[in-house]
Motif scaffolding. Structure first.
Motif, short mmCIF file in Angstrom:
data_model
loop_
_atom_site.label_atom_id
_atom_site.label_comp_id
_atom_site.label_asym_id
_atom_site.label_seq_id
_atom_site.Cartn_x
_atom_site.Cartn_y
_atom_site.Cartn_z
N ALA A 103 23.60 34.26 -20.66
CA ALA A 103 24.04 34.26 -19.41
C ALA A 103 25.66 33.95 -19.58
O ALA A 103 26.29 34.36 -18.78
N LYS A 104 26.00 33.20 -20.58
CA LYS A 104 27.50 33.10 -20.85
C LYS A 104 28.09 34.46 -21.05
O LYS A 104 29.19 34.81 -20.67
N LEU A 105 27.66 35.20 -21.99
CA LEU A 105 27.91 36.63 -22.12
C LEU A 105 28.03 37.59 -20.80
O LEU A 105 28.98 38.21 -20.64
N ALA A 106 26.89 37.13 -19.91
CA ALA A 106 26.95 37.81 -18.70
C ALA A 106 28.10 37.48 -17.57
O ALA A 106 28.59 38.48 -17.14
N VAL A 107 28.40 36.21 -17.76
CA VAL A 107 29.51 35.58 -16.99
C VAL A 107 30.83 36.34 -17.34
O VAL A 107 31.72 36.66 -16.83
N ILE A 108 31.16 36.31 -18.67
CA ILE A 108 32.31 36.73 -19.22
C ILE A 108 32.50 38.36 -19.00
O ILE A 108 33.34 38.73 -18.49
N TRP A 109 31.39 39.24 -19.31
CA TRP A 109 31.51 40.43 -18.93
C TRP A 109 31.77 40.97 -17.41
O TRP A 109 32.54 41.78 -17.13
N VAL A 110 30.98 40.29 -16.71
CA VAL A 110 30.78 40.64 -15.26
C VAL A 110 32.19 40.08 -14.64
O VAL A 110 32.84 40.66 -13.91
N GLY A 111 32.25 38.92 -14.88
CA GLY A 111 33.80 38.54 -14.49
C GLY A 111 35.15 39.31 -14.79
O GLY A 111 35.99 39.50 -14.04
#
Length: 307
Positions: free
Chosen positions: A77-85
């Protein structure tokens, strides 16, 4: 992984353009390459911020030895937030760049290059937003992709050291735990230094170009842009190597994976025992991202190779 994408896709496009003066994939590469490069800056920026927060939590946890292992879903979830952001903040780059052509007055050859000019075919509201982004692009680069990760990392390190120093006065922590914490903090500082050194020339060039572009020739501007891109490629090349060298558990896991792939999936008993011992040491030490303390070492029978 994002550094690998930059080197695999953007570097060949830039080299091909410099050699042939033709843009590989045409207008698509003019939009995708800046998008991926700015996304790379965002991924690195927000990853450093996340690592700084993790080190702060490790220093402020009441009992470091009882800190639970973070679940895989939370990490994803943290990686997804970083990448999508990061990719969301880089979307204006797709609408900002377009392919242009120029005819040489000496040889008469047609050269292709990318220019920062929003397309007039965009809707009026989108066009105004992209134009505003273009005007504020220099300071956005400087504030978000340069000042934010450096100031955030420095602040987290200062607070962490202050808390760690006060705790050492009141209670005596384990020597092994202190060494792991210090090693992880040095790793994050090293990554931040490399990132700062590689992005400083680009920010300086952006400021110079913004205020002196009318007095500079097109050749000079192209040379500055090329230098900025190769500093980014250098950062993408050095960061994984630095991470593997400074983070011993991650580097050991990488070497075990390479040795397993090179030697095949049927190692002898001696190599299996050595691999089990190395994996046991790796599991008992801290990772670069999260602390993984264990009260008792896991059984050797549960360990195995990825093959």
């Amino acid at each position: 992984f994002w550094d690998f994408l930059i080197l695999f896709f953007c570097l060949p496009v830039v080299i091909f353009n410099e050699i042939t003066k033709k843009r590989l994939l045409g207008d698509i590469s003019c939009r995708i390459v800046p998008f991926m490069e700015v996304s790379s800056l965002g991924v690195t920026t927000f990853s450093l911020c996340a690592l700084g927060i993790d080190r702060f939590h490790a220093a402020t946890s009441p009992q470091a030895s009882a800190r639970p292992i973070e679940q895989c879903q939370s990490i994803i979830a943290k990686l997804a937030v970083i990448w999508v952001g990061s990719m969301t903040l880089s979307v204006p780059e797709i609408l900002l760049w377009q392919l242009a052509q120029d005819t040489s007055s000496v040889s008469g050859a047609v050269t292709e290059y990318c220019t920062m000019k929003p397309s007039s075919n965009l809707p009026e509201s989108v066009y105004s937003l992209v134009l505003t982004y273009q005007n504020a692009r220099m300071w956005w680069y400087f504030g978000c992709y340069f000042c934010l990760p450096i100031l955030f990392t420095v602040s987290c390190q200062l607070v962490t050291r202050r808390i760690s120093g006060s705790e050492k006065k009141t209670e005596c922590r384990g020597t092994k735990h202190s060494q792991c914490e210090s090693h992880l903090n040095c790793t994050i500082i090293g990554l931040t230094i490399i990132y700062g050194l590689c992005t400083t020339p680009e920010n300086i060039c952006n400021i110079v170009v913004a205020y002196m572009s009318p007095d500079m020739s097109k050749q000079t501007l192209d040379l500055l842009n090329l230098i900025n891109q190769f500093f980014l490629f250098f950062k993408c090349s050095v960061t994984p190597v630095l991470l593997l060298c400074l983070c011993r558990p991650l580097g050991q896991a990488f070497m075990d994976c390479c040795c397993c792939c090179c030697e095949g999936c049927s190692p002898d008993a001696a190599s299996s025992e050595g691999s089990a011992d190395s994996k046991l040491k790796t599991e008992m030490s801290s990772s670069i991202f999260f602390d993984k303390p264990r009260e008792s070492p896991p059984p050797l029978l549960a360990l195995g190779t990825p093959c």
